[in-house]
Write a protein that holds these residues in place. Structure first.
Motif, mmCIF file in Angstrom:
data_model
loop_
_atom_site.group_PDB
_atom_site.id
_atom_site.type_symbol
_atom_site.label_atom_id
_atom_site.label_comp_id
_atom_site.label_asym_id
_atom_site.label_seq_id
_atom_site.Cartn_x
_atom_site.Cartn_y
_atom_site.Cartn_z
ATOM 1 N N SER A 272 0.819 -1.216 0.000
ATOM 2 C CA SER A 272 0.000 0.000 0.000
ATOM 3 C C SER A 272 0.850 1.261 0.000
ATOM 4 O O SER A 272 0.319 2.362 -0.167
ATOM 5 N N ILE B 91 3.247 0.945 -4.681
ATOM 6 C CA ILE B 91 2.273 1.125 -5.761
ATOM 7 C C ILE B 91 2.990 1.499 -7.054
ATOM 8 O O ILE B 91 2.679 0.991 -8.136
ATOM 9 N N THR C 135 0.376 -6.792 2.453
ATOM 10 C CA THR C 135 -0.064 -5.568 3.115
ATOM 11 C C THR C 135 -0.771 -5.892 4.423
ATOM 12 O O THR C 135 -1.093 -7.056 4.709
ATOM 13 N N VAL D 280 -5.574 -1.949 -1.503
ATOM 14 C CA VAL D 280 -4.564 -2.482 -2.418
ATOM 15 C C VAL D 280 -5.218 -3.273 -3.548
ATOM 16 O O VAL D 280 -4.841 -3.137 -4.722
#
Length: 372
Positions: free
Chosen positions: A195, A200, A219, A227
């Motif tokens: 996350s 990302i 995560t 996510v």
């Protein structure tokens, strides 16, 4: 004129130090410029700078001012966390940097920065701070862009540039390093702290490369839905599912958080299938260097400037800038679908914002922009 300082041995302790215009005037010499910090970003990458402050010289970029009445030694235990932001030149004794120039780059969490630009560089080139205390530091972090000279500069994108430029370029560099290593022969890239904004960015960069392995995101349970909603990961595994759901396929692990416990569990679970591990961030400041089961002989600490320098040597500066700027522009566009910017005015409330980021309490789709 104010500095937000962090205790080097106890990052939970902070203080504000006020300085007078006379303090700056007394130290401003020929060739110096005074920059008013307009705005800067605050997110988990800044915590990495704090945790690695001594090990990677992040504390060296910006000297901490002593409290009034102290000599310079009084500030030795305190440091200025580097941040990315914009600043405007308000006083100049440098022939090739005029008052009114707007700069993007590395700043302290403060209202002002005293710089000594390289006077030998032409007025149309980026500004490089050659202050004595920065002489041995990476040129990448000493370089400032004159944004008013950029043909496509749009002030409306300032906040996105502050927050995403350093993280997305790091993500791009990670993808380049993985690709140069033929993905370390991995069948999956496991991104720990999926996350995070750099996580990302890496997932997005890998998604753009058809030769890349599968992209697995790990995560916290509370961030799982966020996510998954990004649509970038082939599989999302929460921390409590590692042993149950993470495939034993040959893996390259990229850790954005520095949680020794989580990374140790990933390494132990994968065992011989853990081919290589890259440590990028240390946002879990209280666990830095900890964790059992980490396979250290197949692990390395990532250093993005090394990748930047390699690509610039291979491609030349113009092509490097074209490729990275194209990547950033698309990142800016896509981030508008998931990123919420939390504005903060003044340094008085920065301690609360810093605590949120330090303790991992800021929502994954949020980031703070401070106007000191």
């Amino acid at each position: 004129m104010t500095q937000f300082q962090i205790n080097k041995t106890d990052p939970a302790r902070t203080r504000l130090i006020e300085m007078t215009p006379a303090d700056y005037a007394a130290t401003m010499g020929e060739g110096d410029v005074l920059v008013r910090v307009d705005r800067f970003g605050l997110s988990s990458n800044n915590i990495t700078y704090v945790v690695l402050g001594d090990r990677m010289d992040y504390w060296q970029f910006f000297p901490a001012a002593p409290e009034p009445g102290d000599d310079a030694a009084g500030a030795d235990g305190w440091g200025l966390m580097p941040v990315w932001g914009f600043g405007d030149v308000v006083e100049s004794r440098c022939a090739n940097l005029e008052v009114g120039e707007r700069l993007f780059g590395y700043f302290p969490p403060a209202t002002h920065l005293l710089m000594h630009p390289d006077a030998a560089r032409p007025a149309v080139s980026p500004v490089v701070d050659v202050s004595a205390h920065r002489a041995e530091l990476p040129t990448t972090y000493n370089t400032y862009q004159r944004v008013l000279q950029e043909p496509d500069y749009d002030p409306a994108d300032d906040d996105l540039r502050i927050l995403l430029n350093p993280l997305q370029t790091t993500a791009w560099a990670l993808r380049e390093q993985l690709r140069d290593a033929a993905w370390f022969a991995a069948e999956q890239v496991v991104i720990v702290s999926a996350s995070s904004k750099t996580g990302i960015g890496l997932a997005r960069a890998l998604k753009q490369d058809e030769s890349a392995p599968a992209i697995i995101g790990i995560t916290a349970p509370k961030n799982r839905d966020f996510v998954m909603g990004l649509g970038l990961y082939d599989q999302v595994v929460s921390y409590d599912e590692i042993e149950e759901s993470l495939s034993h396929r040959p893996s390259a692990v990229v850790d954005m958080a520095g949680s020794g416990d989580v990374l140790g569990r990933v390494h132990r679970h994968l065992g011989d299938a853990m081919l290589h591990s890259i440590n990028v961030g240390l946002t879990h400041w209280d666990q830095a260097g900890g964790g059992t089961g980490i396979i250290r002989e197949r692990s390395e600490m990532f250093f993005a400037p090394g990748v930047f320098q390699k690509r610039m040597k291979q491609w030349g500066a113009a092509e490097f800038n074209r490729v990275t700027q194209e990547f950033l522009r698309s990142a800016f566009t896509e981030s508008k679908g998931w990123l919420t910017i939390e504005p903060m005015n003044g340094l008085d409330g920065l301690d609360a914002g810093y605590a949120l980021v330090r303790e991992g309490q800021l929502a994954p789709g949020s980031a703070i922009v401070v106007a000191p």
